[in-house]
Every structure is written in C-alpha cells, then in structure tokens.
Motif scaffolding. Structure first.
Motif, mmCIF file in Angstrom:
data_model
loop_
_atom_site.group_PDB
_atom_site.id
_atom_site.type_symbol
_atom_site.label_atom_id
_atom_site.label_comp_id
_atom_site.label_asym_id
_atom_site.label_seq_id
_atom_site.Cartn_x
_atom_site.Cartn_y
_atom_site.Cartn_z
ATOM 1 N N ASP A 1 -0.129 -5.892 -21.004
ATOM 2 C CA ASP A 1 -0.818 -5.747 -19.731
ATOM 3 C C ASP A 1 -0.736 -7.023 -18.905
ATOM 4 N N ASN B 1 4.283 9.238 -5.558
ATOM 5 C CA ASN B 1 3.463 9.626 -6.698
ATOM 6 C C ASN B 1 4.262 9.895 -7.960
ATOM 7 N N ALA B 2 3.510 9.993 -9.064
ATOM 8 C CA ALA B 2 4.103 10.152 -10.388
ATOM 9 C C ALA B 2 5.137 11.284 -10.436
ATOM 10 N N HIS B 3 4.795 12.443 -9.850
ATOM 11 C CA HIS B 3 5.697 13.582 -10.013
ATOM 12 C C HIS B 3 6.969 13.446 -9.189
ATOM 13 N N ARG C 1 8.019 1.265 -20.641
ATOM 14 C CA ARG C 1 7.307 1.697 -21.855
ATOM 15 C C ARG C 1 8.234 1.776 -23.065
ATOM 16 N N TRP D 1 5.795 -2.867 -12.279
ATOM 17 C CA TRP D 1 4.434 -2.485 -11.904
ATOM 18 C C TRP D 1 4.400 -1.018 -11.453
ATOM 19 N N ARG E 1 5.198 1.398 -14.216
ATOM 20 C CA ARG E 1 4.158 1.451 -15.237
ATOM 21 C C ARG E 1 2.964 2.268 -14.779
ATOM 22 N N TYR E 2 2.479 1.994 -13.557
ATOM 23 C CA TYR E 2 1.310 2.724 -13.075
ATOM 24 C C TYR E 2 1.704 4.026 -12.388
ATOM 25 N N ALA E 3 3.015 4.255 -12.263
ATOM 26 C CA ALA E 3 3.551 5.493 -11.699
ATOM 27 C C ALA E 3 2.954 5.833 -10.340
ATOM 28 N N VAL E 4 2.798 4.813 -9.508
ATOM 29 C CA VAL E 4 2.329 5.063 -8.145
ATOM 30 C C VAL E 4 2.737 3.871 -7.270
ATOM 31 N N TYR F 1 1.929 2.399 -3.281
ATOM 32 C CA TYR F 1 1.228 2.563 -2.012
ATOM 33 C C TYR F 1 1.064 1.212 -1.342
ATOM 34 N N LEU G 1 -0.921 -1.712 -2.946
ATOM 35 C CA LEU G 1 -0.641 -1.959 -4.357
ATOM 36 C C LEU G 1 -0.811 -3.449 -4.685
ATOM 37 N N ALA G 2 -1.437 -3.721 -5.819
ATOM 38 C CA ALA G 2 -1.636 -5.098 -6.277
ATOM 39 C C ALA G 2 -2.350 -5.953 -5.227
ATOM 40 N N ASP H 1 -4.209 -0.972 -10.990
ATOM 41 C CA ASP H 1 -4.155 -1.684 -12.272
ATOM 42 C C ASP H 1 -5.538 -1.821 -12.903
ATOM 43 N N GLN I 1 -2.722 8.387 -15.679
ATOM 44 C CA GLN I 1 -1.580 7.659 -16.246
ATOM 45 C C GLN I 1 -1.986 6.968 -17.551
ATOM 46 N N GLY J 1 1.563 15.195 -10.432
ATOM 47 C CA GLY J 1 2.141 14.730 -11.694
ATOM 48 C C GLY J 1 1.149 14.823 -12.843
#
Lengths: 327, 330
Positions: A43, A144-146, A157, A229, A232-235, A237, A240-241, B196, B228, B252
């Motif tokens: 992490d 998004n993830a999908h 991963r 990043w 990993r978080y699968a998003v 926008y 972000l961060a 996160d 997730q 998803g």
C-alpha cells in the motif's frame, strides 16, 4: 551518545517505527503478521516511489508540488488509452505512463532552470494546469472499473515470488536510487547543488541542469505511479490522489530530508514513507476517531521537523562561530 | 359574406395579438449545477430538457462553474441576473454563501429554487430534495438487510466526519434499525471521499471484523473503492458492498458481484421535477408557502414543509437487472 542518535535519523526513525508497531499490536495483534505487513508495504509503494523523486528535488533546494497532479493526469491518460484501445499491452501502457510523466517533470524542470521561476511557484502552477488538463481530457467524467480491461487492472496485483508487482516497483526504486545517490556523479551533484550551490558552480556543476534532472526523475516516477494507482483502485477521476503531494513531502521531511536542501538519504526517505504508511494503515483498524487520525499525522510531521532543525543546528559553522567570538 | 370574412380576419388578428406575447417570450429557466462535466448533472439537464419539451414554452439554460466552489456559482448567478432569466434552479455548493446573490435575483423578480443540494431558506423560494433523509436512511440499511435474511454485521464507510448529509443519513439509518432485527452496525469509518483512503478503510473494516457481512457506503467514491477492496481481498459473495452510488461508476462492482444492489435518486427525474417546479412558480401557477402542493408533471406533486422544502421520491434501486440500461446514462 544521545547526540549521535539524534543525528542518525535512520536509527531514530527505525526505533520509532518499531515502537509504533509494538503499540499497534497491543490493540490489534493481527497487524504485525507478516502477510499484513506485506500488505502495508504494498500500500505504501506508490508513496515510496513519489517520495524518492521528491527527495532528490528537495535535495537540490527545490520542491515539486505537482507530483499528485502528474500522477492523476498520467493515470487518466492511460485509463483513456485503455478504454479507446483495450488490446494495448501493459508494457506499452507503462511506457506511455513513464514517458508522459517524464515530459511533465521536464516541463517543471525547464521552467525552473531556463525561465528561473521559483520552484514552488512553478509547481503550484503546473499542479493546477495538470488537474485542469485532466478535466479537459475527461470532461470531468470518471473512467470506471468496468471500462478498464482485465489485463490493465491485473498488472499491479500480479504476484512474483509472493509479492505483488506494485511492491516490486517500490523495492526496485529503492535499490536503484540507493545506487544513484551513492555511486553516480549525478547523485553526488544533487547533494552538492543543495548543500552549497555556489561551491557547486565552482566545482563545475550546472545547478539549473541538475535541478532539471531532479524534476525529470520525479516526473517519471509520478507517471509510473499514475498507472499503478489507477489500475490498483480501478478508477480515474479529476481529484484522484487529491492532497497526496503533501503526504509525499511529509514522508521526505519525516525521513530527515532537509527542506533547505543538501541533506537526506534513500534509507531515511524509505523509512519516512513507511512510517506514514503504517500510521495510515493502522489507524483504521484500531478504531481511532478520524479527527485524531489527522492530528496524529500532523504531530508526526511537526516532531520530525523539530528533529530536523536540531540535527541541522548541531552541525557546521563551528569555525565561523569561534571566529566571531574571538573577533 | 364580406362581413363574416371581416369578422373572421379580425378574430384571427386578435387571436394572434393575444397569443403573440406568450409565443415571443418563452420562460427562460437556468439550471445551475455544482460543476460542469459531471455525469449526474448532465443527466439532470436531460430531465430538464424533457420537462421543457413537455411544457412547450420553456428554454433551458444549463450552466455552472468548472469546479465545485461557491464563488464560481455566485459569478454564474450574477451573469444570469444580468441576462434577466425568469427562473434559477440551483444545486448549491454552499448553503449560506449563495444567499446574498440569490436574494438579489429574487429582488429582480426571478424565481429561485434549489434542488439536490439546498440553499438556506431565505435564499430560495422552494427546495426540492431528491428524497428525504428518512427515506435515504431507511433505504441504505434496507439494501444491506435485504440480502441478509438471517441477520449479520454491517459497517458504514462514510465520506468525511464533518459531511452534514452523510451524518444525517447515518443518523436516520440508526433510527430505523429496530425494523431490521439481527442487523448490527459494528463500526462507522471515514474515507474522506478519496479512493485510496476509502479503500484502506474498507480493508481495515474487513480485518477488524472478520465476520463482516456488508459495507454500507452512502458516498459515490467510497462505495466504488470499497467494492474494489472487497474484490482484492477475495471476499466477493461474503461481504456485500451497498449504499449510494452512480450506475456508470458501479457497473463493474455489480458485474464482479462485490455489490448486489445500490441506490441513488434518478437525476433525470430530478432535473425534470426541478424544471416543472420552477416553471409553475415563475408562471404563478403555484405559490411557495408552507403546506403548498406544487405539480411536478409525471413525478406527481411536491408537498412543502415549514421550510418550503419537499422530497421527490424514494431513492431508486439499481442491480444487475437494470444496471446496463442506466450505466450509459449517468
């Protein structure tokens, strides 16, 4: 003895981390199981990557506040590339991410080097510019993830010798930076430029050029972290961060990197990042109120700065002082 | 014959003259959103256009700042006042900061309503809540309980500890806990609306409570991050992630099975209703006073409470049966 300990930042920090782990384990024993510690390291890997980049920037008396925005923009671009062409292999995505991050870092570096704008102003500006570009590219929408391809999401991963790729990037960066900082002329130049810019010039080191490279490397790492990043978080926008740049600077400061430049080590930065990573991962599992979480992180930074100031004060200028006294 | 013709033409001319003002000046309703480029608000704008088409004499001005700040919205409001629009329907970034600008608009005879995210009562005539806090509080626990017939442990992943709406929903949820015997809320944690941090908090929940059955996240970033984290922890099917989210962002999670269902108001209905209300008020077909009933077309009527606010409907539930239809909309 005490003086030596206070100046050996790494030993002190390592001790603080061990005490921290012991304290946490009294409230939540499962935290110090190896599998959980591996998880914490995983992490913290993005933070380690960015903190190493930030370290060399700070060593040269600069600061890079655009790292989180760089990460977010790179992440958004690779996510959009992935949406447009899901078949693009991860190797190419990585290349795109690192190249893009590098270019953004170079842009910062050029403004500092050639246009001679103060570093904090440059990176505050580019921070906003990069975030603005994300908005323009994405129209403010999320990826998004999908919409991301399975391979794109799976890479950080993927396990190699029991560790996820994300962790391996962190480890590789630490080894590489240790080598750069201790064995190469570039590494020595970073210290020289921040330690004493005037002396560095006489030693034949181009200060601006060295700072340019510090920014470039910081940018490359931000770009790499951007892909890791987002996948990993699968998003992805715009925000972000958000605020992550401050955490990166905090990791450096806690790790003993002097904000005045010229002072700091890879080991210290690694420990500083791990310290923050442990705090961030532990606080949620030991039921500490969110208000205290913020206060604890803040207190850690202030204590570190106090130690930094003390460490710097005990060093140097002894000859001058005695000269002043005799005069 | 000539006489009849003259009368007829006079009648036609008169009719045109009477009809003309209405034809020449359609009602201009400004839909002011928190920030442009947000799928939710773009869907609301689609609803507003739908209402405009139904009403016939309405022109929709869809506008807002580029980031979610009160200052940005104040600038937008001032420019709308200068353009002399007939009504402003706003989703506010700040309940208090916009009041002076909106008061100025009302003084110029502009109808002002807030929707989605409200303005303090003195800064608007009517507020349209997408749903009521009680309905939302009940819905988020119902979503979790529906998949736990034998009861179980649930945890809440909120946004920030100071987010008013989140806290009210959680409070309302706790009020109706008695209706769901066997369901136990074991913890409430905060992800600060960061992917996160929310991810890490969700991970922490699963570690601290190994028997956790569901995570309720009444926040769109939190719910996606928690889903997730559940996938990465290999707990799909064991821990159900639910709460409030957007279909495009949650598709998803529904696909992977990390989330069985979630809810959100339908933004199309929301934009539609806001436009209907603004039109009714601007036209004088309804008045903004406590207890008043304002027609909202196909969405029924809005009943105002003492603060001149009302709730549109229950949150809309999305699951694998309807996610595909909605994920491309917002």
């Amino acid at each position: 003895m005490l003086k030596r300990l206070a100046t050996s930042r790494e030993a002190l920090l390592l001790g603080a981390i061990l005490v921290l782990l012991a304290l946490i384990s009294t409230r939540f024993p499962a935290f110090i199981t190896p599998s959980n510690l591996v998880g914490v390291f995983n992490d913290t890997s993005p933070l380690i990557l960015l903190a190493l980049g930030q370290m060399i920037v700070i060593l040269t008396k600069c600061i890079d506040l655009s790292v989180a925005a760089n990460l977010a923009l790179t992440g958004m671009v690779v996510a959009l590339v992935n949406v447009a062409a899901p078949g693009v292999p991860v190797a190419v995505i990585l290349l795109v991410a690192i190249t893009l991050g590098t270019i953004m870092g170079m842009f910062n570096g050029l403004l500092v080097w050639k246009v001679q704008i103060p570093p904090i102003v440059v990176t505050l500006g580019t921070m906003t510019i990069y975030r603005g570009i994300i908005f323009l590219l994405s129209d403010g929408k999320w990826v998004n993830a999908h919409e991301m391809s399975p391979a794109f999401k799976a890479f950080p991963r993927m396990e190699l010798l029991g560790l996820p790729m994300l962790s391996w990037f962190g480890i590789l960066a630490v080894i590489l930076f240790y080598f750069i900082m201790t064995r190469t002329t570039l590494g020595r130049a970073f210290y020289a430029v921040g330690g004493n810019p005037h002396a560095a010039v006489y030693a034949g080191i181009n200060v601006g050029y060295t700072q340019f490279w510090a920014y470039t490397i910081s940018g490359a790492l931000s770009g790499l972290a951007g892909y890791l990043w987002v996948s990993r978080y699968a998003v992805a926008y715009v925000d972000l961060a958000g605020g992550f740049e401050l955490e990166v600077v905090a990791a450096c400061v806690i790790g003993g990197v002097s904000i005045a430049g010229g002072l700091g080590t890879v080991a210290g930065t690694l420990l500083g990042a791990l310290f923050l990573g442990i705090v961030k991962n532990a606080l949620p599992v030991i039921n500490i109120s969110p208000f205290w979480q913020l206060a604890i992180s803040g207190a850690a930074i202030i204590i570190a700065v106090v130690f930094n100031a003390r460490a710097n004060r005990t060093k140097g200028r002894v000859i001058l002082k005695s000269a002043e006294q005799t005069a | 014959m000539k006489f009849i013709k003259a009368i007829l033409s006079a009648a036609v001319i008169a009719a045109v003259c009477i009809a003309a003002p209405a034809q020449a000046a359609p009602k201009r309703i400004a839909l002011v959103v928190k920030a442009l480029g947000n799928g939710f608000f773009e869907a609301a704008a689609r609803g507003a256009e739908e209402a405009a088409k139904e009403l016939g004499d309405v022109e929709i001005i869809y506008t807002g700042p580029t980031d979610t700040t009160a200052e940005g919205q104040i600038e937008v409001i001032n420019s709308l006042i200068a353009q002399r629009v007939d009504a402003i329907a706003i989703s506010a970034n700040d309940a208090e900061a916009l009041v002076p600008a909106l008061k100025k608009a009302m003084n110029r005879g502009i109808t002002v309503i807030s929707w989605d995210s409200g303005v303090a009562p003195e800064g608007r005539q009517v507020h349209l809540n997408p749903s009521s806090n009680a309905l939302i509080g009940n819905m988020i626990i119902k979503l979790a309980a529906d998949h736990l017939p034998d009861g179980g442990e649930v945890a809440v992943l909120s946004a920030t500890a100071t987010a008013t709406n989140q806290n009210i929903w959680i409070e309302e949820m706790n009020k109706v806990m008695g209706n769901y015997p066997g369901i136990k809320v074991v913890a409430t944690v905060y992800g600060d609306d960061l992917a996160d941090k929310s991810y890490r908090e969700a991970q922490g929940l699963m570690q601290t409570y190994p028997d956790l059955d569901a995570i309720i996240a009444p926040t769109s970033i939190g719910i996606v991050a928690a889903a997730q984290a559940v996938v990465d922890a290999g707990k799909v099917g064991k821990v159900n992630v639910t709460g409030l989210g957007l279909p495009s962002e949650m598709a998803g999670a529904i696909e992977s099975g990390a989330s069985k269902s979630f809810a959100i108001w339908n933004p199309i209905d929301l934009g539609y209703s806001a436009t209907m209300i603004a039109h009714a008020l601007a036209n004088g077909d309804a008045t903004a006073e406590p207890g008043a009933k304002i027609p909202m077309g196909r969405m029924g009527t809005l009943t105002l409470d003492d603060d001149r606010a009302g709730a549109m409907s229950d949150p809309f539930v999305y699951d694998s049966s309807n996610i595909d239809a909605f994920k491309s909309i917002f």
